[in-house]
Every structure is written in structure tokens, then in C-alpha cells.
Motif scaffolding. Sequence first.
Motif, PDB file in Angstrom:
ATOM      1  N   UNK A 185     -28.874 -17.760   8.313  1.00 31.35           N
ATOM      2  CA  UNK A 185     -28.660 -17.541   9.747  1.00 31.35           C
ATOM      3  C   UNK A 185     -29.200 -16.173  10.160  1.00 31.35           C
ATOM      4  N   UNK A 186     -28.959 -15.165   9.332  1.00 32.38           N
ATOM      5  CA  UNK A 186     -29.468 -13.828   9.659  1.00 32.38           C
ATOM      6  C   UNK A 186     -30.995 -13.792   9.579  1.00 32.38           C
ATOM      7  N   UNK A 187     -31.566 -14.472   8.601  1.00 38.83           N
ATOM      8  CA  UNK A 187     -33.035 -14.497   8.474  1.00 38.83           C
ATOM      9  C   UNK A 187     -33.661 -15.174   9.692  1.00 38.83           C
ATOM     10  N   UNK A 188     -33.027 -16.258  10.147  1.00 44.47           N
ATOM     11  CA  UNK A 188     -33.565 -16.966  11.312  1.00 44.47           C
ATOM     12  C   UNK A 188     -33.575 -16.057  12.541  1.00 44.47           C
ATOM     13  N   UNK A 189     -32.611 -15.166  12.598  1.00 39.30           N
ATOM     14  CA  UNK A 189     -32.502 -14.277  13.761  1.00 39.30           C
ATOM     15  C   UNK A 189     -33.220 -12.945  13.535  1.00 39.30           C
ATOM     16  N   UNK A 190     -34.006 -12.848  12.500  1.00 39.63           N
ATOM     17  CA  UNK A 190     -34.767 -11.618  12.242  1.00 39.63           C
ATOM     18  C   UNK A 190     -36.257 -11.969  12.160  1.00 39.63           C
ATOM     19  N   UNK A 206     -23.765  -5.797   2.272  1.00 40.89           N
ATOM     20  CA  UNK A 206     -23.409  -6.714   3.365  1.00 40.89           C
ATOM     21  C   UNK A 206     -24.650  -7.481   3.843  1.00 40.89           C
ATOM     22  N   UNK A 207     -24.461  -8.773   4.148  1.00 39.05           N
ATOM     23  CA  UNK A 207     -25.614  -9.629   4.453  1.00 39.05           C
ATOM     24  C   UNK A 207     -26.507  -9.063   5.568  1.00 39.05           C
ATOM     25  N   UNK A 208     -25.954  -8.592   6.693  1.00 38.55           N
ATOM     26  CA  UNK A 208     -26.859  -8.073   7.737  1.00 38.55           C
ATOM     27  C   UNK A 208     -27.704  -6.899   7.229  1.00 38.55           C
ATOM     28  N   UNK A 209     -27.105  -6.025   6.405  1.00 36.38           N
ATOM     29  CA  UNK A 209     -27.856  -4.875   5.874  1.00 36.38           C
ATOM     30  C   UNK A 209     -28.925  -5.348   4.880  1.00 36.38           C
ATOM     31  N   UNK A 210     -28.566  -6.344   4.069  1.00 36.74           N
ATOM     32  CA  UNK A 210     -29.519  -6.856   3.070  1.00 36.74           C
ATOM     33  C   UNK A 210     -30.733  -7.464   3.756  1.00 36.74           C
ATOM     34  N   UNK A 211     -30.493  -8.174   4.847  1.00 34.88           N
ATOM     35  CA  UNK A 211     -31.614  -8.780   5.592  1.00 34.88           C
ATOM     36  C   UNK A 211     -32.453  -7.675   6.234  1.00 34.88           C
TER      37      UNK A 211
END
Length: 218
Positions: A185-190, A206-211
Motif C-alpha cells: 500500500x505504501x509503495x503504491x502511494x509512493x 517502520x514501513x513508511x520510513x522503509x519505503x
Amino acid sequence: MNTFIIGIAGKVGSLLARELIARGDDVSGLVRKPEQRRALAELGADDRLGDLTALSADELAELIGPADALVFTAGAGGAGKEATTAIDGDGVVKAIEAARLAGVPRFVLVSVFPEAWRERNLGDDFDHYIAVKKTADIALTTSGLDWVILRPAALTDAPGQDTVALGPAETHGEIPRADVARTLAHLLHEPRISRQILELTTGSTPIPDAVRANVRTR
Ligand SMILES: NC(=O)c1ccc[n+]([C@@H]2O[C@H](COP(=O)([O-])OP(=O)(O)OC[C@H]3O[C@@H](n4cnc5c(N)ncnc54)[C@H](OP(=O)(O)O)[C@@H]3O)[C@@H](O)[C@H]2O)c1
């Protein structure tokens, strides 16, 4: 954002649909069993009934319709070499063609670590699965689409940790499906993450930071 998920009734696919809908996105996907439609409707996702192996690329494109992104997280799930070739291999090639025909610019593929469990000598069917997944990766990287390939480690149904290790090369381990779905989901929004292969396993970021850490600045 409008995302079409091939494999939406599967474990990762349905978790991803839930994540995206919680963000306010429109989500639809391909299901092959009518009895799966109700659960998806309850989630707030639209379904399109069809079997990936039976549809032509044109027919699949019709079902996909207008979308911003396509996620492929279907899989034969150990049903033998023929099914693996048809779904994890030819199915991806068909989905790439369908995305082109439908004008869907972005394609996110759930793949696998090429070295996953190779030390366990799991036999011919597993070797075939790994080889087919790699062939699908190659097809996508040469497609001209705006692609991302996510290679998760061995999937578990453990609760998500919300922290991961994500990068171009990681050590193969395990990862809860919930964390895979949240990372997708985060990748789709990046949109700045494009034409990248990323490996995903458990970790402490944390997932948002990793992305965000995988956004290339040049
Ligand atoms: N298991 C692992 O450790 C592991 C590790 C790395 C990567 N992966 C990859 O992760 C992905 C998702 O795994 P998962 O656990 O979410 O799998 P899953 O629960 O088995 O979901 C796969 C989905 O693909 C759908 N599918 C299969 N054949 C189809 C067809 N002909 N037409 C339409 N849909 C079809 C299935 O539909 P039905 O519901 O109708 O059966 C199912 O909903 C797979 O691509 C897998 O290769 C798995």
C-alpha cells in the motif's frame, strides 16, 4: 487512487484491499469463485469474475477498466508445474499486456527471493516455481510500464509488526502477510519508487520510513 488487484481474494490480496480501502482508495480485482464476491463486497471492493488462465489479454483488459495501478499477487500456490507456469508465469505476461491495453500505467508484482529456501532442496516443483517467478520478473522489467517488483520472504499469518527490512538485497527470512500488504500500500502511494526490485523481510524500520528510504534521489 484506483487499484486493480489480481489475486484479491487471496491472503495478501485481501489484506491489501483492506489497507487501500482504509486509505479511501477505490479497489477492484479479479476473482474466480462467485462465493468470494460477498466477502469482497463487505470490504468495499468491487470484483470482476474471471479465471486468469481462461481470459485473453483483451478480455482481462476489459475487466480491469480504468485504473491507476495493477497489483499482481495471484499464485498457483504449489498446485504443480503446469499451474505455476500458467498463473505465476504466463498469467503475469497476460496481465502486463492487459495493463497496456487498459492504459494502466503502474504495475506492482509480488515475486519471491530467487534464493528462497534453496538450501531445503524442496524438489523440482519448487525449483520450477522459483524459475517461473524470475521469468515473470524479467517480463515486467522489460515491459516499458512503470513497474515495481516486491520480493517478500517466506509468508506467515502472524500479526503484522509494522516494521520491516526493505531494500534491493535483503537476507531471506520470514514476513507476516499483513506487513507485505501494508508495504504494498505504501509503495503504491509512493510514485517516486519506480523500476525497482525490492526485497522484504522482517526488520526494525517502520514501513513508511522503509519505503521512503528506497526513493532514489537521482
Ligand atoms: N508462500 C510464500 O511463502 C511466498 C513467499 C514469497 C512470495 N509469495 C507470493 O506471494 C503471492 C501471494 O501469496 P498469498 O499467500 O496471498 O497466496 P494465496 O492466498 O494463495 O492467493 C493467491 C490468489 O491467486 C488466485 N488465483 C490463483 N489462480 C488464479 C486464476 N487462474 N485466476 C484468478 N485468480 C487466481 C487465488 O484464487 P482462489 O482464491 O480462487 O484460489 C488466490 O486468491 C503469490 O504470488 C506467491 O507466489 C509467496
